[in-house]
Write a protein that holds these residues in place. Structure first.
Motif, PDB file in Angstrom:
ATOM      1  N   ILE A  23       0.795  -1.245   0.101  1.00 19.28           N
ATOM      2  CA  ILE A  23      -0.053  -0.007   0.100  1.00 19.28           C
ATOM      3  C   ILE A  23       0.866   1.352  -0.052  1.00 19.28           C
ATOM      4  CG2 ILE A  23      -1.918  -1.239   1.033  1.00 19.28           C
ATOM      5  CD1 ILE A  23      -1.396   0.405   3.613  1.00 19.28           C
ATOM      6  N   ALA A  24       2.073   1.227   0.712  1.00 19.09           N
ATOM      7  CA  ALA A  24       3.069   2.272   0.462  1.00 19.09           C
ATOM      8  C   ALA A  24       3.492   2.653  -0.999  1.00 19.09           C
ATOM      9  CB  ALA A  24       4.054   2.031   1.455  1.00 19.09           C
ATOM     10  N   ARG A  25       3.768   1.466  -1.565  1.00 19.83           N
ATOM     11  CA  ARG A  25       4.254   1.771  -3.099  1.00 19.83           C
ATOM     12  C   ARG A  25       3.052   2.194  -3.872  1.00 19.83           C
ATOM     13  NH1 ARG A  25       5.753  -3.115  -3.490  1.00 19.83           N
ATOM     14  NH2 ARG A  25       3.973  -4.144  -4.806  1.00 19.83           N
ATOM     15  N   ARG A  26       1.847   1.677  -3.630  1.00 16.86           N
ATOM     16  CA  ARG A  26       0.722   2.310  -4.339  1.00 16.86           C
ATOM     17  C   ARG A  26       0.213   3.798  -4.123  1.00 16.86           C
ATOM     18  NH1 ARG A  26       1.626  -1.453  -7.330  1.00 16.86           N
ATOM     19  NH2 ARG A  26       0.507  -3.372  -7.555  1.00 16.86           N
ATOM     20  N   ARG A  27       0.694   3.955  -2.809  1.00 13.22           N
ATOM     21  CA  ARG A  27       0.509   5.476  -2.324  1.00 13.22           C
ATOM     22  C   ARG A  27       1.354   6.454  -2.942  1.00 13.22           C
ATOM     23  NH1 ARG A  27      -0.629   9.585  -2.123  1.00 13.22           N
ATOM     24  NH2 ARG A  27      -1.979  11.069  -1.213  1.00 13.22           N
TER      25      ARG A  27
END
Length: 269
Positions: A23-27
């Motif tokens: 989710i950090a990468r997608r953010r």
């Protein structure tokens, strides 16, 4: 139960770290709204759905006989008597705006996803932007791991309500928000101050580590608190509803033993 809470915690910790990285990468790539739920402001991002599917698939690899209960659906009933309760992104609105107060929440309970009957076995709450991993297992204590350092958690022992820092949250329903605003008029004059950070799982963990003295909120769901409430309990706090009820949609109140009855009295008034 053939598997120990500590073994289940290891699984929850591993998957939470992987999901948090996702989710950090997608953010960083940019957040896209996929849908809305209860109202136009109650949003679901594509990352919510992707993360939940990722967690579900990983659990199916490691614990194929267990049940699954996630915020974004796709629930399943297992044969082991254990159920994993998952919020892929607790604090989705924070996530949407880039506010670093969101988390992956993963818990496993014995029984159904019902706080009135379940036995919480292990839980992890991971904030990937802050790099903070909160974890707890039944009878094993509560811990925060950050920057390679792990510390055992314990709630503040503040007993004076006027000196307590209290967190809360608000529903997406405008009608319920009006009721919550009225409740706030009773709480705010009695405490040091109020905080509203927007992620129930992290509010519970912040009480567990002493960043907050108490937290209350109405209209919470099992995935909001299944992991965080275990962290708080293992840190010596109390979590429940009002008048002896378990935590749930009507009310979730979390505090130490001194403050819980004082805040409960205000909420009941």
């Amino acid at each position: 139960m053939a598997v120990s809470p500590s073994e289940l915690l290891d699984i929850a910790r591993t998957i939470a770290l992987e999901a948090g990285e996702l989710i950090a990468r997608r953010r960083n790539e940019g957040v896209t709204i996929a849908d809305t739920k209860s109202s136009s402001i109650d949003v679901v991002t594509f990352a919510d759905r992707e993360c939940e599917e990722f967690v579900k698939a990983r659990l199916l690899e490691l614990r194929p006989e267990d049940g699954f209960y996630g915020e974004e659906g796709g629930d399943s009933t297992g044969t082991s008597g254990l159920t994993w309760i998952v919020d892929p992104i607790d604090g989705t609105v924070n996530y949407l705006y880039g506010i670093p107060q969101f988390a992956v929440s993963i818990a496993v309970v014995e029984g159904s996803p019902d706080p009135g009957t379940w036995t919480q076995l292990a839980g992890v709450v991971f904030n990937p932007l802050k790099g903070e991993l909160f974890s707890a297992s039944l009878g094993g204590g509560a811990y925060l791991t950050s920057e390679g350092v792990t510390e055992k958690l314990g709630v503040n022992q503040e007993s004076l309500l006027a000196h307590s820092l209290v967190a809360t949250g608000f529903a997406y329903s405008s009608e319920l928000r009006a009721i919550q605003a009225e409740t706030l008029t009773r709480i705010l004059p009695a405490v040091r101050d109020i905080r509203r950070a927007g992620a129930a799982s992290l509010d519970l963990c912040d009480v567990a580590m002493g960043r907050l003295d108490a937290y209350y909120e109405r209209d919470t769901k099992p995935w909001d608190y299944a992991a965080g409430s275990l962290v708080l309990r293992e840190a010596g706090g109390i979590v429940g509803g009002l008048a002896g009820a378990p935590e749930g949609r009507d009310m979730l109140l979390a505090a130490n033993t001194h403050l819980f009855p004082q805040i409960e009295k205000l909420l009941l008034s």
